[in-house]
Structure formats: C-alpha cells, structure tokens
Design a protein around this motif. Structure first.
Motif, short mmCIF file in Angstrom:
data_model
loop_
_atom_site.label_atom_id
_atom_site.label_comp_id
_atom_site.label_asym_id
_atom_site.label_seq_id
_atom_site.Cartn_x
_atom_site.Cartn_y
_atom_site.Cartn_z
N ASN A 263 0.83 -1.22 0.00
CA ASN A 263 0.00 0.00 0.00
C ASN A 263 0.86 1.26 0.00
N THR A 269 -4.29 6.38 -5.82
CA THR A 269 -5.50 6.54 -4.99
C THR A 269 -6.78 6.49 -5.81
N LYS A 272 -10.08 2.50 -7.56
CA LYS A 272 -11.12 2.12 -6.58
C LYS A 272 -11.16 0.62 -6.34
N SER A 275 -8.49 -0.25 -3.94
CA SER A 275 -8.85 0.22 -2.60
C SER A 275 -9.84 -0.72 -1.93
N ASN A 279 -8.84 -2.96 1.38
CA ASN A 279 -9.59 -2.81 2.64
C ASN A 279 -10.24 -4.14 3.06
#
Length: 475
Positions: A263, A269, A272, A275, A279
């Motif tokens: 990460n 960023t 998506k 991400s 997570n």
C-alpha cells in the motif's frame, strides 16, 4: 561485518541445536530408528507397499532416528542454512528471519520440525528447493557446462526424492524454464537441459515405486486420490480443513505486513478496485486473527463454510493486488507461481497435514522479503529491531521451557517402562505434560508395537494413559 554475521549465525545454530536436543522421538520415529541403513534396506523400501518413493527422505529418516545428537546436528544445520540463504539474498537481519520461524503455527512446528521423521521429508526438501532455485538463477545466463552443472544435476535428482508434490512441481518447473528460455533466446540452455534430465530421473525413481500404482487403483486405504464423494469434495475438504488454516490463517501476520508495504508502494489513490480489495483483505486478516484467538471455527460448525468463502475472496483479492502493484516485478510474481505450483497437487491427495505446508510457509516469508526488496522498503528500524529481538527471545525461552519439560517426562516414562511387570494385562502410563506440542505424544500403532518389542512387553498388554497426577497417586 562478515565476522559479526558468522558469529550471529553460529549463535542461531547453537540455539536451534540445543532446542533440537530436547525434541524427543515421536510418532513413528521409534519404528524408523530400528531399521538398519544398508542397500538391502533400500531394496526392501522399493517393494514395501506401506512406504513410498521418498527414498532420500526415508534414508535420512533412518539416519536421524538413530542418534539424538546426530538428529539435532542435521536439523540445526539445515535450518541454519535456510536462514543463511534468506539472509544472504535479502540482507535482512537474522532476528527477523528467526522471528517469523518462531511464530509458525504450532501444528506445523511439531509435525515438520519437532517430529524427526517429518523433518526428514519436509525440512530437507525445503532446503533442496531453495538450492535448486538459486542454482537455476545462477545458470540462467550461463550456457557452458561447468562444476555447477553437475551440482544442479545432483540437486535436481535429490529434490525429487522427498515429497510427491515437489517432484511434480520440479518437472513442470524445468519444462517451463526450457520452453521459456528457448522462446526468448531461440536456442537451448544446456544447464537447464541438465536440470530437466535430473528431475526426470528423480521422478522416475520416485514414481516407479509400486505403491503409486496401488494408490491410483484405489488399493491403499490410507493414501488415495479419488474421492467417493467426488473430486470437488476432496478439493474443498483439503482446502477448508488444512490448506486454508496454514497457508492463509497461519500466515496472517505475514500477509498484513505484505499488504502494508504494498500500500505504501502503490499510491494510485484513484484505483477504486484496488482500494476495495485492499480494505477487504485487511478486514479479513483482522477477523482471522480474532477468530483464531477465540477458536470460533472449532466452536461453531457453520463458521467453517463462511471462512472458506471469505478466504477464497481474500486469495482472489490478494493476487489481484499483487498483479496490480507489481506487474513489472517478475521476482514477486515468480514466487507466487512457485507457491501455487507446489500447492496445487495437495488439493487432490490424502492425507495431508500442516507438515506438508512448511515449504509454503518458508516461501511466504521469502515473498515478504522479496516485496520489501523490490520496493526498497526498509523493514527494520531500531525500535522494531529491539521489539523483534525481545519477542524472539521470549518465544525461544518459552520453547526451551516447554520442550525441556517434555523431554524430562518423556525420558522418565521410558525409564519407568524398564521397571514394570512385562506380563501385566494393563500397563498404566502417564501422559506427557504439554503433549500437544508433540506429534503423537503417546505410543500408538507401530510405535506401540515396537515399544513393546524393545521393552519385552507382552503383546496382549494394554497401554493405558492417565494424567501424571493420577498416575502418581495410583502408582
């Protein structure tokens, strides 16, 4: 600096050696130790349907079950060499490598290191895998035959004589390497050909053992490939009951660190999908740690099916993250492929256990260090160094305490066997305290038979095990 490193690896070797002296023979070690090592013995192995084609593993098993000092010496030399190889490649401090080895799942530790027969197959084979990979890397750009070619030839044969899934992988590895090299360079690499010939010879020696024909024909009740409930059931059983528990859940901390390093490296960023997957992976791994602490899977049956689903999603997520972040880092992707290649055969065979996955655990440690190296991430710092050293010291002390206690009571039980009435209908023995840290702490099956032979106990005598406190009161 080199002198300091030699001093440190010697300290590690000494610690491992002293700890190995405390590991008693367990499981079928006693039975193996009664075999004499000779050409006739190897010939007998080649016809014995209760054995297999793991000739080198079986030979080493006989050697290390003969003498505790020799066993401890060979195990500590092998583990120290693995640590030294990892240190040499990644320039990582010894304490970090030792730390990750100390936190391996206890079931893996007791089946693949503490259990001498287990180490003979799964510990030595891990070293030979690493040696093969190192030799291949060195010979990739060398097309002339030299002394290393002979070493590669010998190592490639030996690598195929320990465990079946590694043998299958080695054939696929060298076939793939030869094809890739030819496509890239429009010529053959004689050293890769030598390696391929070596693994083909080793594979022939391994699978020419008659037991494998017996297994394929369904004539072995202990080992088989076919499943009456279907291949899908076999795959899900092996994955859900063993592979998931040790390849993923038992390595949760390794995966957390790998994801954290990734990460920091992958800073897109706007991605998506990355991400979401990142997570989810962190949430899943946190859940795994909590689940293991509270033993949720053991308490609630339905949790197993939920964990299988969640873990499969995690695998897809993790591999996608790795591909996204490191699509230009071939070393990282190659290690992932090696892990998959070695794991694949284990989905369809039985029995398998944590011992089969020691090699994968070592490769996961190597994957972590490779990610750190490829991203120029400094894993160490003074504060972390001290913390790792402290935790490693505490864990080492705990293991010395546990296995010192086990060794004391194990030898006490053997001494007691010398004093009993050999013709008793029932012989009362005490359970070894902390016996859960051994692979089969009681004498069972072949071990019970041979213990009775060694101590001249009547075959009809029943061995009954009770807690030590109860044994003392009844004695």
């Amino acid at each position: 600096m080199k002198t300091v490193n030699k001093y440190r690896i010697f300290i590690i070797f000494t610690i491992i050696f002293l700890l190995c002296l405390l590991f008693p023979y367990s499981g079928d070690d006693i039975a193996w130790g009664l075999n004499s090592l000779s050409v006739d013995t190897v010939k007998t192995f080649s016809r014995d349907l209760s054995l297999n084609g793991r000739y080198l593993g079986n030979i080493l098993t006989i050697i290390i079950t003969k003498n505790m000092v020799l066993k401890s010496l060979l195990i500590s030399l092998t583990l120290s060499t693995i640590i030294l190889i990892i240190h040499h490649i990644f320039k990582i401090k010894y304490r970090y490598i030792l730390f990750f080895l100390l936190i391996m799942p206890i079931n893996m530790l007791k089946q693949s290191i503490v259990w001498a027969s287990g180490f003979a197959n799964y510990g030595f084979s891990t070293l030979f895998l690493l040696l093969t990979i190192i030799l291949v890397q060195k010979m990739w750009h060398v097309n002339k035959l030299n002394i290393k070619s002979l070493i590669l030839f010998i190592v490639s044969i030996f690598s195929c004589l320990f465990v079946e899934n590694l043998t299958v992988f080695m054939v696929l590895l060298f076939l793939s390497l030869n094809v890739i090299y030819y496509i890239k360079n429009h010529k053959i690499n004689y050293n890769l050909i030598i390696g391929l010939i070596g693994v083909l010879i080793g594979t022939y020696i391994m699978f020419s053992h008659p037991v494998y024909i017996n297994i394929f024909n369904g004539g072995d009740n202990y080992r088989n490939i076919a499943d009456k409930r279907g291949i899908f059931h076999r795959i899900m059983s092996n994955y859900g009951l063993v592979i998931k528990n040790y390849v993923i859940e038992g390595s949760a901390l390794l995966f957390i660190i790998m994801l954290a390093v990734t990460n920091k490296y992958y800073k897109k960023t706007e991605d998506k999908i990355y991400s979401i997957l990142y997570n989810y992976s962190l949430i899943y791994l946190t859940y795994v740690l909590i689940s293991n602490i509270f033993l949720l899977e053991a308490k609630f049956n339905y949790i197993l099916y939920l964990n299988i689903l969640l873990s499969i999603i995690f695998i897809i997520s993790f591999i996608t993250i790795i591909i996204k972040a490191y699509k230009d880092k071939t070393n990282i992707l190659n290690i992932i492929l090696v892990i998959i290649g070695i794991l694949a055969p284990l989905f369809i065979v039985t029995p398998i256990g944590p011992r089969n996955l020691l090699m994968i655990y070592i490769l996961e440690i190597i994957l972590l260090f490779t990610i750190c190296k490829e991203t120029n991430y400094i894993l160490t710092s003074k504060k972390v160094d001290y913390m790792i050293l402290l935790i490693s010291s505490i864990l080492t002390f705990c293991y010395f305490n546990i296995y010192g206690n086990i060794s004391y009571y194990y030898n006490k039980r053997l001494n007691y066997l010398k004093t009993i009435n050999m013709c008793s209908n029932e012989i009362l023995l005490f359970k070894i305290p902390n016996g859960e840290y051994l692979w089969q702490s009681e004498f069972e099956g072949n071990s019970e038979y041979f213990i009775k032979q060694i101590y001249h106990i009547d075959d009809s005598s029943k061995l009954t095990y009770v807690d030590y406190d109860i044994f003392i009161n009844k004695k």
